[in-house]
Enzyme design. Structure first.
Site, PDB file in Angstrom:
ATOM      1  N   LYS A  37       0.861  -1.187   0.000  1.00  0.00           N
ATOM      2  CA  LYS A  37       0.000   0.000   0.000  1.00  0.00           C
ATOM      3  C   LYS A  37       0.894   1.233   0.000  1.00  0.00           C
ATOM      4  O   LYS A  37       1.497   1.574   1.010  1.00  0.00           O
ATOM      5  CB  LYS A  37      -0.883   0.050   1.247  1.00  0.00           C
ATOM      6  CG  LYS A  37      -1.993   1.079   1.088  1.00  0.00           C
ATOM      7  CD  LYS A  37      -2.614   1.517   2.397  1.00  0.00           C
ATOM      8  CE  LYS A  37      -1.909   2.712   2.972  1.00  0.00           C
ATOM      9  NZ  LYS A  37      -1.816   3.886   2.077  1.00  0.00           N
ATOM     10  N   GLU A  66       9.657   1.018  10.729  1.00  0.00           N
ATOM     11  CA  GLU A  66      10.555   2.182  10.583  1.00  0.00           C
ATOM     12  C   GLU A  66       9.694   3.397  10.868  1.00  0.00           C
ATOM     13  O   GLU A  66       8.864   3.787  10.042  1.00  0.00           O
ATOM     14  CB  GLU A  66      11.108   2.249   9.155  1.00  0.00           C
ATOM     15  CG  GLU A  66      12.043   1.108   8.793  1.00  0.00           C
ATOM     16  CD  GLU A  66      13.400   1.189   9.481  1.00  0.00           C
ATOM     17  OE1 GLU A  66      13.713   2.241  10.088  1.00  0.00           O
ATOM     18  OE2 GLU A  66      14.144   0.195   9.420  1.00  0.00           O
ATOM     19  N   CYS A 121      12.625  11.465   7.781  1.00  0.00           N
ATOM     20  CA  CYS A 121      12.521  10.979   9.159  1.00  0.00           C
ATOM     21  C   CYS A 121      13.817  11.198   9.912  1.00  0.00           C
ATOM     22  O   CYS A 121      13.836  11.254  11.130  1.00  0.00           O
ATOM     23  CB  CYS A 121      12.170   9.505   9.150  1.00  0.00           C
ATOM     24  SG  CYS A 121      13.262   8.558   8.101  1.00  0.00           S
ATOM     25  N   GLU A 130       8.119  16.047  15.626  1.00  0.00           N
ATOM     26  CA  GLU A 130       8.797  16.049  14.340  1.00  0.00           C
ATOM     27  C   GLU A 130       8.252  17.240  13.549  1.00  0.00           C
ATOM     28  O   GLU A 130       7.064  17.286  13.252  1.00  0.00           O
ATOM     29  CB  GLU A 130       8.379  14.755  13.631  1.00  0.00           C
ATOM     30  CG  GLU A 130       9.479  13.952  13.079  1.00  0.00           C
ATOM     31  CD  GLU A 130       8.980  12.688  12.399  1.00  0.00           C
ATOM     32  OE1 GLU A 130       7.866  12.198  12.671  1.00  0.00           O
ATOM     33  OE2 GLU A 130       9.733  12.196  11.569  1.00  0.00           O
TER      34      GLU A 130
HETATM   35  P1  NAP Z   1       1.810   8.087   8.210  1.00  0.00           P
HETATM   36  O1  NAP Z   1       0.763   9.090   8.314  1.00  0.00           O
HETATM   37  O2  NAP Z   1       2.139   7.261   9.393  1.00  0.00           O
HETATM   38  O3  NAP Z   1       1.436   7.157   6.985  1.00  0.00           O
HETATM   39  C1  NAP Z   1       2.274   6.117   6.548  1.00  0.00           C
HETATM   40  C2  NAP Z   1       1.472   5.103   5.792  1.00  0.00           C
HETATM   41  O4  NAP Z   1       0.527   4.503   6.680  1.00  0.00           O
HETATM   42  C3  NAP Z   1       0.681   5.684   4.640  1.00  0.00           C
HETATM   43  O5  NAP Z   1       0.677   4.761   3.582  1.00  0.00           O
HETATM   44  C4  NAP Z   1      -0.698   5.819   5.245  1.00  0.00           C
HETATM   45  O6  NAP Z   1      -1.695   5.784   4.275  1.00  0.00           O
HETATM   46  C5  NAP Z   1      -0.757   4.583   6.110  1.00  0.00           C
HETATM   47  N1  NAP Z   1      -1.755   4.601   7.168  1.00  0.00           N
HETATM   48  C6  NAP Z   1      -2.202   5.645   7.901  1.00  0.00           C
HETATM   49  N2  NAP Z   1      -3.116   5.237   8.795  1.00  0.00           N
HETATM   50  C7  NAP Z   1      -3.270   3.905   8.625  1.00  0.00           C
HETATM   51  C8  NAP Z   1      -4.079   2.906   9.234  1.00  0.00           C
HETATM   52  N3  NAP Z   1      -4.919   3.206  10.218  1.00  0.00           N
HETATM   53  N4  NAP Z   1      -3.981   1.651   8.789  1.00  0.00           N
HETATM   54  C9  NAP Z   1      -3.138   1.346   7.800  1.00  0.00           C
HETATM   55  N5  NAP Z   1      -2.338   2.231   7.178  1.00  0.00           N
HETATM   56  C10 NAP Z   1      -2.400   3.503   7.589  1.00  0.00           C
HETATM   57  O7  NAP Z   1       3.197   8.747   7.784  1.00  0.00           O
HETATM   58  P2  NAP Z   1       3.480   9.733   6.567  1.00  0.00           P
HETATM   59  O8  NAP Z   1       2.889  11.053   6.912  1.00  0.00           O
HETATM   60  O9  NAP Z   1       3.121   9.099   5.280  1.00  0.00           O
HETATM   61  O10 NAP Z   1       5.069   9.804   6.602  1.00  0.00           O
HETATM   62  C11 NAP Z   1       5.766  10.593   7.494  1.00  0.00           C
HETATM   63  C12 NAP Z   1       6.197   9.802   8.718  1.00  0.00           C
HETATM   64  O11 NAP Z   1       6.947   8.668   8.327  1.00  0.00           O
HETATM   65  C13 NAP Z   1       7.108  10.577   9.628  1.00  0.00           C
HETATM   66  O12 NAP Z   1       6.779  10.323  10.973  1.00  0.00           O
HETATM   67  C14 NAP Z   1       8.482  10.023   9.306  1.00  0.00           C
HETATM   68  O13 NAP Z   1       9.415  10.179  10.328  1.00  0.00           O
HETATM   69  C15 NAP Z   1       8.170   8.595   9.059  1.00  0.00           C
HETATM   70  N6  NAP Z   1       9.208   7.965   8.254  1.00  0.00           N
HETATM   71  C16 NAP Z   1      10.051   7.072   8.851  1.00  0.00           C
HETATM   72  C17 NAP Z   1      11.073   6.503   8.136  1.00  0.00           C
HETATM   73  C18 NAP Z   1      11.994   5.514   8.770  1.00  0.00           C
HETATM   74  O14 NAP Z   1      12.687   4.834   8.041  1.00  0.00           O
HETATM   75  N7  NAP Z   1      12.063   5.375  10.084  1.00  0.00           N
HETATM   76  C19 NAP Z   1      11.229   6.811   6.784  1.00  0.00           C
HETATM   77  C20 NAP Z   1      10.360   7.722   6.193  1.00  0.00           C
HETATM   78  C21 NAP Z   1       9.353   8.276   6.943  1.00  0.00           C
HETATM   79  P3  NAP Z   1      -2.577   7.042   3.860  1.00  0.00           P
HETATM   80  O15 NAP Z   1      -1.876   8.269   4.346  1.00  0.00           O
HETATM   81  O16 NAP Z   1      -2.661   6.946   2.392  1.00  0.00           O
HETATM   82  O17 NAP Z   1      -3.879   6.818   4.546  1.00  0.00           O
END
Ligand code: NAP
Ligand code: MG
Length: 475
Positions: free
Chosen positions: A172, A248, A282, A379
């Site tokens: 996804k 992650e 991140c 963040e």
């Molecule tokens: P996010 O809001 O947590 O979303 C990540 C993914 O999860 C998206 O595909 C989102 O889909 C999905 N998602 C959200 N709610 C969900 C649920 N209830 N059930 C299943 N899937 C769900 O994060 P983001 O805003 O995309 O990315 C930013 C975050 O990622 C930051 O906190 C960053 O630090 C972290 N990050 C971490 C790393 C690492 O390697 N540690 C790398 C990159 C980013 P939809 O948004 O399409 O609903």
């Protein structure tokens, strides 16, 4: 452009009639729409993956490795096209997008080399009466949920080792950036990945999507990259089926500048750690701790570098910071800046949103930030550098570690021994010493504390996608 679901090697519209708008964050225009996967589509994808995985696991490691190597080559051959697609839907400057494609592709080359080196072991039990044989078979069908900030690399960092180890994936992509994911999958299929091993199902309903994936008995593992908040929700859900997980999650990286640092190098490193990929990483430096003796000069130089950063549409020449992903991001960044100022911080440069159709925020430096201000606990995920001045080293380390996150940290000093000793005291999975960028497919990427579980890349990355089986034997 691919705009359908990829299930079992076929491009289909799926069972939902509505579609997902994909917008360009630089101007708000709808680029196109993509098919919107339903829970029934997810079930079909898991079943296609399960069937394909059984055959793939029988393919020898050398042959699997060669498919991965071809995947690396095709991503490199299409780097310019992919970079433009990333910039179009994510907004990051084209140069950063090209960097991302190179990084994304490299996971295939690196893991093609790891695929033929998934080692087991045999030892003799202490009693001398038994042999202990350990092997690492593939885990099976893996569900992957990925974020928008690296539309290509956050998929390939999982997918390459997953396929190398003999597994299949149901993916996804984030709702904001499905186009890159679909085109990457298209190219990988073209490079020879057998049908059914890569399934891409975008959706506007992540919760129902995830339930369908987790509830299917063929699903054996969930690999997630995203926020800690969502990670916790997915972990709870995975508990229902005791699924293997790799997480992650979010970061809150401290960046420490000691007063013996070379200011020019420290500012350059800070700009890299803070601003790459439109400051939406991140590992981004989120809290900048500067020793009092150097704080004035460092902050002034950082302010100049930030003020000189060209912000605009990432497709245009010379742009160094693109738009933020959406309006929600802008209001969160503004809120954190306003709260820091109300808690006593001074705006050195920037501080405001930019007018126009896109979601732009000025590159910003704040000085005189309290080490306990609200902005230090969240963040920022935007081009804002909060500078905190310190005098006492132990106290500063205490503040640097006073976060539930533990992904990345940075230290700048001309005294390497001090830099390494400081790195050892920081509770973070990755520490850059005089380096503002550390991502490398050959190094273990991941976080301590609530920044995650498991590591991606390096030699351990491929074992995340393996089981461990022990066979007790005597002869
Ligand atoms: P996010 O809001 O947590 O979303 C990540 C993914 O999860 C998206 O595909 C989102 O889909 C999905 N998602 C959200 N709610 C969900 C649920 N209830 N059930 C299943 N899937 C769900 O994060 P983001 O805003 O995309 O990315 C930013 C975050 O990622 C930051 O906190 C960053 O630090 C972290 N990050 C971490 C790393 C690492 O390697 N540690 C790398 C990159 C980013 P939809 O948004 O399409 O609903
Ligand atoms: Mg978008």
């Amino acid at each position: 452009m691919r705009e359908q679901l990829l299930i079992g090697g076929k491009w289909i519209d799926g069972s939902n009639s509505d579609r997902i708008d994909v917008t360009n964050p630089a101007n708000g225009d709808v680029i196109t729409t993509v098919a919107n996967g339903s829970p029934a589509d997810v079930t079909a994808a898991v079943e296609a993956a399960a069937a394909a995985q059984v055959e793939w696991a029988k393919v020898g490691p050398r042959e699997r490795a060669e498919v991965l190597r071809a995947c690396w080559q095709t991503l490199i051959d299409h780097a310019d096209e992919l970079a433009e697609l990333i910039t179009l839907e994510h907004g990051k400057p084209l140069a950063d997008a090209k960097g991302e494609v190179g990084y994304a592709a490299e996971f295939f080359r690196w893991n093609s080399e790891e695929t033929v080196r998934i080692h087991g072991s045999m030892s003799v039990a202490p009693s001398g009466n038994n042999k202990i044989i350990v092997r690492h078979p593939p885990v099976g069908v893996v569900t992957m949920v990925t974020p928008w900030n690296f539309p290509a690399a956050m998929i390939t960092r999982k997918l390459a080792p997953c396929l190398g180890a003999g597994n299949a994936a149901v993916i996804k992509p984030a709702g904001e950036t499905p186009l890159t994911a679909l085109r990457v999958a298209d190219l990988l299929q073209g490079a020879g990945v057998p049908d059914g091993l890569i399934n891409i199902v975008p959706t506007s309903n992540s919760g129902d999507w995830f339930d369908a994936a987790v509830d299917h008995k063929a699903t054996r593992m969930v690999s997630f990259t995203g926020s800690t908040e969502v990670g916790r929700i997915l972990l709870r859900r995975c508990a229902d089926r005791v699924l293997k997980v790799a997480m992650e999650l979010g970061g809150n990286a401290p960046l420490i500048v000691f007063d013996d640092a070379d200011i020019e190098k420290a500012v350059e490193g800070t700009m890299t750690a803070k601003m790459r990929h439109s400051a939406e990483t991140c590992t981004a430096a989120n809290r900048i701790f500067v020793e009092a003796g150097i704080a004035g000069d460092y902050t002034a130089a950082l302010g100049e570098a930030m003020a000189a950063t060209k912000t605009g549409n990432g497709l245009e020449d010379g742009i160094e910071c693109g738009p933020m992903i959406n309006e929600r991001a802008i209001s969160s960044i503004s809120g954190l800046v306003d709260s820091a100022v109300s808690e006593g911080a001074t705006v050195v440069t920037g501080g405001s949103t930019l007018d126009g159709a896109g979601h732009f925020f000025e590159p910003t430096v704040l000085s005189g930030v309290s080490p306990t201000a609200a902005i230090t606990h969240e963040e920022v995920f935007g081009p804002v550098a909060p500078v905190i001045t310190f005098t006492d080293h132990d106290e500063m380390i205490g503040h640097a570690n006073d976060t539930e996150m533990g992904l990345a940290a940075y230290v700048f000093t001309e005294d390497l021994a001090k830099g390494l000793a400081t790195a050892e005291r920081i509770e973070a999975g990755m520490v850059g010493v005089n380096r503002g960028a550390m991502s490398d497919p050959a190094a273990p990427f991941g976080g301590m504390k609530q920044s995650g579980l498991g590591r991606e890349g390096a030699s351990e990355g491929i074992y995340e996608f393996c089981e461990t089986q022990y066979i007790a034997a005597s002869w």
